[in-house]
Design a protein around this motif. Structure first.
Motif, short mmCIF file in Angstrom:
data_model
loop_
_atom_site.label_atom_id
_atom_site.label_comp_id
_atom_site.label_asym_id
_atom_site.label_seq_id
_atom_site.Cartn_x
_atom_site.Cartn_y
_atom_site.Cartn_z
N GLY B 69 -22.07 -17.37 17.81
CA GLY B 69 -22.73 -17.64 19.08
C GLY B 69 -21.75 -17.65 20.24
O GLY B 69 -22.06 -17.20 21.35
N ALA B 70 -20.52 -18.15 19.97
CA ALA B 70 -19.50 -18.21 21.01
C ALA B 70 -19.04 -16.81 21.40
O ALA B 70 -18.96 -16.46 22.58
CB ALA B 70 -18.32 -19.05 20.54
N VAL B 71 -18.77 -16.00 20.39
CA VAL B 71 -18.33 -14.63 20.66
C VAL B 71 -19.43 -13.84 21.35
O VAL B 71 -19.19 -13.09 22.29
CB VAL B 71 -17.89 -13.92 19.35
N GLN B 72 -20.68 -14.07 20.92
CA GLN B 72 -21.79 -13.36 21.54
C GLN B 72 -21.93 -13.72 23.01
O GLN B 72 -22.26 -12.87 23.84
CB GLN B 72 -23.09 -13.64 20.80
N ALA B 73 -21.66 -14.99 23.35
CA ALA B 73 -21.70 -15.39 24.76
C ALA B 73 -20.70 -14.54 25.55
O ALA B 73 -20.99 -14.07 26.65
CB ALA B 73 -21.38 -16.88 24.90
N GLY B 74 -19.52 -14.34 24.97
CA GLY B 74 -18.51 -13.50 25.60
C GLY B 74 -18.97 -12.05 25.71
O GLY B 74 -18.77 -11.40 26.74
N PHE B 75 -19.61 -11.56 24.66
CA PHE B 75 -20.14 -10.19 24.68
C PHE B 75 -21.15 -10.03 25.82
O PHE B 75 -21.15 -9.03 26.55
CB PHE B 75 -20.83 -9.85 23.36
N LYS B 76 -22.02 -11.04 25.96
CA LYS B 76 -23.04 -10.97 27.00
C LYS B 76 -22.39 -10.96 28.39
O LYS B 76 -22.83 -10.25 29.29
CB LYS B 76 -24.00 -12.15 26.88
N TYR B 77 -21.32 -11.76 28.53
CA TYR B 77 -20.60 -11.77 29.81
C TYR B 77 -20.03 -10.37 30.08
O TYR B 77 -20.16 -9.84 31.18
CB TYR B 77 -19.47 -12.81 29.78
N ALA B 78 -19.44 -9.80 29.04
CA ALA B 78 -18.81 -8.48 29.18
C ALA B 78 -19.85 -7.41 29.56
O ALA B 78 -19.61 -6.57 30.42
CB ALA B 78 -18.09 -8.10 27.90
#
Lengths: 118, 242
Positions: B69-78
């Motif tokens: 979930g944390a990495v996905q939050a970063g992906f969404k930001y990107a």
């Protein structure tokens, strides 16, 4: 075939079913229970009530299905209903987890966007 | 090209500064620019305070979501901020930031969509323990069967992905132990996956999330997840996972 269920337990069953129905209604009125979930519980109570009043019904169905010991049918039905409901709750839970995850991510992204992180 | 370097961290107060500093010291070329994006997964130590002093873009999760979930939050930001490439870099200092330029090179040349940094090609640096390598070999075998591709280090979190892959992982990314499952996801979406050799270090702070009895759970969970995501994509059509 007569009097498979003694009167005493019949009265207790009816009172129990009615009380349970009342509890479900109360929870709906107070908005503590969504109608979606309540329908299932009302259905359960209805079935309970039917067999509490129709005393020979259980025995009749058990006989038809070839179940030797009629009350075993109650346990079978109850366990089956509980398992189905638990699976349903797991599905609901999974969906909510997913939604919470999405919300937490959106919140973090929004905070960043608004510059609240600085 | 804008490269988002997503650094998920949970209780990494001891190592996060070193990781970000390491990233900043990476020599840049004209081809790309690196932007660190730290994701604080609701750490219970002083990680957040450390991050605030680093003056980087960071996402602060209000509840603990786990690595996926944390990495996905970063992906969404990107994805939202029009980055061309996203690189995942662990907050514990295991991943070699100085090798990012090699990691993203196949994407810059448009040869691959997903690049994995593998410990087991050159067999240098930190090689993990015997039992972990056993598990990694098992995943290598499982990957070979499911996607017909030899991935030597499918558990490696040191990866670079382009926008095609970003769109997929923003839509669905596993919550825990996401790496091997994500590979199936990429592969069945017809993305080009490849590996480059990297040298990893031993973690400089914190402890691994996978220990003792958890490793059994890990193997079972990841195996099932890989099989289910495979079935889902194979039979329910592409880009529709969950």
């Amino acid at each position: 075939m007569e009097n498979v269920v003694p009167y005493k337990i019949q009265i207790i069953s009816i009172i129990g079913a009615v009380l349970f129905m009342f509890l479900v209604f109360r929870l709906i009125v107070k908005r503590k229970l969504k109608i979606e979930y309540a329908i299932l519980w009302m259905l359960c109570t209805f079935v309970l009530l039917v067999f509490a009043i129709w005393r020979n019904g259980l025995d009749l169905i058990a006989h038809m299905l070839g179940v030797f010991y009629a009350p075993a049918l109650i346990f079978l039905g109850a366990i089956f209903a509980i398992v189905i409901f638990l699976v349903h709750m797991s599905v609901v839970n999974t969906k909510q987890e997913q939604q919470i995850k999405d919300l937490a991510q959106q919140l973090a992204l929004l905070k960043e966007e608004l510059g609240k992180n600085k | 090209m804008k490269v988002a370097v997503i650094i998920p961290c949970y209780n990494e107060e001891a190592s996060i500064k070193k990781v970000v500093d390491g990233l900043r010291s990476v020599s840049l070329t004209e081809q790309f620019e690196l932007f660190p994006i730290v994701v604080n997964d609701c750490s219970t130590d002083t990680t957040l305070d450390v991050i605030k002093k680093l003056e980087v873009v960071y996402l602060n999760l209000a509840i603990n979501l786990g690595i996926g979930g944390a990495v996905q939050a970063g992906f969404k930001y990107a994805l939202n901020n029009n980055f061309d490439i996203a690189v995942q870099l662990d907050g514990d200092g295991q991943h070699p930031a100085e090798q990012i330029s090699e990691l993203i090179k196949p994407i810059l040349c448009n040869e691959l969509d997903v690049v994995i940094g593998s410990r087991f090609i050159s067999k240098e640096g930190f090689q993990s323990t015997f039992f972990r390598r056993l598990g990694i070999n098992y995943f290598k075998w499982l990957n070979k069967i499911l996607i017909g591709k030899r991935i030597t280090d499918s558990t490696s979190g040191f990866r670079a992905i382009n926008r095609n892959a970003l769109e997929i992982v923003c839509n669905y990314y596993p919550d825990d132990y996401p790496e091997p499952e994500a590979l199936i996801l990429y592969s069945l979406n017809d993305l080009r996956i490849g590996e480059i050799p990297v040298v990893m270090k031993e973690r400089s702070g914190g402890v691994s999330s996978i220990r003792s009895y958890k490793s059994i759970y890990y193997m079972v969970k990841v195996t099932l997840a890989m099989l289910f995501v495979y079935v889902n994509l194979k039979f329910n059509g592409k880009r529709s996972a969950l």
